[in-house]
Enzyme design. Structure first.
Site, mmCIF file in Angstrom:
data_model
loop_
_atom_site.group_PDB
_atom_site.id
_atom_site.type_symbol
_atom_site.label_atom_id
_atom_site.label_comp_id
_atom_site.label_asym_id
_atom_site.label_seq_id
_atom_site.Cartn_x
_atom_site.Cartn_y
_atom_site.Cartn_z
ATOM 1 N N ASP A 1 48.254 -44.034 16.379
ATOM 2 C CA ASP A 1 48.849 -44.068 15.252
ATOM 3 C C ASP A 1 50.270 -45.069 15.120
ATOM 4 O O ASP A 1 50.364 -45.401 15.854
ATOM 5 C CB ASP A 1 48.360 -42.834 14.556
HETATM 6 C C1 LIG Z 1 42.665 -49.304 7.783
HETATM 7 C C2 LIG Z 1 43.178 -49.116 9.233
HETATM 8 C C3 LIG Z 1 43.458 -49.891 10.311
HETATM 9 C C4 LIG Z 1 43.008 -47.542 9.696
HETATM 10 C C5 LIG Z 1 43.356 -47.131 10.865
HETATM 11 C C6 LIG Z 1 44.072 -46.431 10.905
HETATM 12 C C7 LIG Z 1 44.705 -45.391 11.939
HETATM 13 C C8 LIG Z 1 46.213 -45.440 11.563
HETATM 14 C C9 LIG Z 1 44.034 -45.443 12.924
HETATM 15 C C10 LIG Z 1 45.078 -45.177 13.895
HETATM 16 C C11 LIG Z 1 44.510 -43.599 14.537
HETATM 17 C C12 LIG Z 1 43.563 -42.866 13.864
HETATM 18 C C13 LIG Z 1 42.083 -42.524 13.941
HETATM 19 C C14 LIG Z 1 44.767 -42.192 13.336
HETATM 20 C C15 LIG Z 1 43.436 -40.619 12.856
HETATM 21 O O1 LIG Z 1 45.342 -40.194 11.942
HETATM 22 P P1 LIG Z 1 44.182 -40.757 10.732
HETATM 23 O O2 LIG Z 1 45.432 -41.696 9.941
HETATM 24 O O3 LIG Z 1 43.014 -41.277 9.906
HETATM 25 O O4 LIG Z 1 44.772 -39.389 9.841
HETATM 26 P P2 LIG Z 1 45.814 -38.485 9.203
HETATM 27 O O5 LIG Z 1 45.489 -38.835 7.216
HETATM 28 O O6 LIG Z 1 45.196 -37.324 9.222
HETATM 29 O O7 LIG Z 1 46.982 -39.009 9.472
#
Ligand SMILES: CC(C)=CCC/C(C)=C/CC/C(C)=C/COP(=O)(O)OP(=O)(O)O
Length: 289
Positions: free
Chosen positions: A64
């Site tokens: 993240d």
């Molecule tokens: C379009 C794109 C590349 C998206 C990637 C998103 C992203 C931040 C990926 C990093 C790893 C991940 C799946 C984090 C989950 O948190 P989350 O951010 O999905 O959940 P949260 O809202 O609870 O922090």
């Protein structure tokens, strides 16, 4: 010493005595086995302070903070997503060198489809490039790749890249690299429930036969058959939550959160996480001996 090491290892075991996973566990601690098979001594190459007998066998990372990394530099979000690759390659390299047996990477959740289409499309390209750029190295280094998640939602080109890379690396055995793209922990549990319900409906299974081990065998993570449960979960960028990552599998996982944004995650941060893990007192609900 092997038996002594194994007896001393505080790692998580899964299932009861009838578990097929139980029987697949081998005598030598995996970190020693892996290190020996790639020509490393049992100790010595590990950074000072890491103890081979208490390394996590399965490390999971939620990568993240890529967008925030780009924002902080006045760069577009896409630059942040592109910057995830070097940090990921370094983490794979270090995991293998240190004898980690399974590395799981949460790269894109099933809820991330709700982000702007442009960003999603770009991210899919980044994942594709990561796999294509590295598959030859994976073959050379004995890294077995597997992508988990709802792959039917991925663009066709990425489905093909993932499938081809899985085929090419299928017989590798140094380290399993599990890449979560379009993965959700609840979705994984639901699909496992559906498969089990269907077996019960078809009278292939009785409800009383359903136990932890049988359930875990239906989860997508069961492909990495020796250590499907993470010992350590690292999440970068300062967010203190699981965000639907391996909900069943992380029941007794040690958690490590760091403010470091994923593109800045390197050897020093990884070491800090492993040192923290080694200082934990894992009890699995039992009274300490
Ligand atoms: C379009 C794109 C590349 C998206 C990637 C998103 C992203 C931040 C990926 C990093 C790893 C991940 C799946 C984090 C989950 O948190 P989350 O951010 O999905 O959940 P949260 O809202 O609870 O922090």
């Amino acid at each position: 010493t092997r038996n002594a090491l194994q007896a001393a290892s505080p790692f998580q075991q899964r299932g009861g005595s009838s578990s097929s996973h139980q029987t697949r566990r081998t005598a030598a601690p995996p970190c020693l086995r892996v290190r020996a098979s790639i020509g490393l001594p049992a100790e010595g190459i590990l950074p000072v302070g890491l103890r081979v007998e208490s390394l996590p066998r399965h490390v999971a990372v939620t990568i993240d903070g890529n967008s925030r990394w780009a924002q902080a530099r006045g760069m577009p979000t896409s630059a942040g997503h592109a910057a995830l690759q070097p940090a990921l390659e370094e983490t794979v390299r270090l995991s293998r060198a240190w004898g980690i047996r399974v590395l799981t990477v949460f790269a894109f959740s099933d809820q991330n489809w709700n982000r702007p289409k442009e960003e999603v499309d770009f991210a899919m390209g980044v994942f594709d490039r990561f796999i294509q750029d590295n598959v030859a190295q994976f073959v050379r280094d004995g890294i077995r790749l597997h992508v988990i998640g709802d792959l039917s939602r991925l663009p066709t080109y990425l489905q093909k890249t993932a499938h081809d890379a899985e085929e090419e690396t299928r017989s590798n055995s140094q380290i399993d690299l599990m890449l979560g793209i379009s993965y959700g922990g609840r979705a994984d549990i639901l699909q496992a429930c559906k498969k089990i319900a269907q077996k019960v409906y078809n009278k292939l299974l009785r409800p009383k036969d359903i136990d932890d081990s049988l359930f875990a065998d239906e989860l997508q993570t069961s492909w990495t058959d020796e250590f499907p449960y993470p010992d350590l979960l690292i999440r970068t960028s300062g967010e203190l939550r699981l965000s639907d990552f391996m909900l069943w599998q992380s029941a007794y996982t040690e958690l490590f959160f760091t403010d470091t944004l994923w593109p800045d995650f390197g050897e020093a941060e990884y070491l800090e996480a492993l040192m923290s893990f080694q200082s934990r007192d894992r009890r699995f609900g039992k009274r300490k001996l």
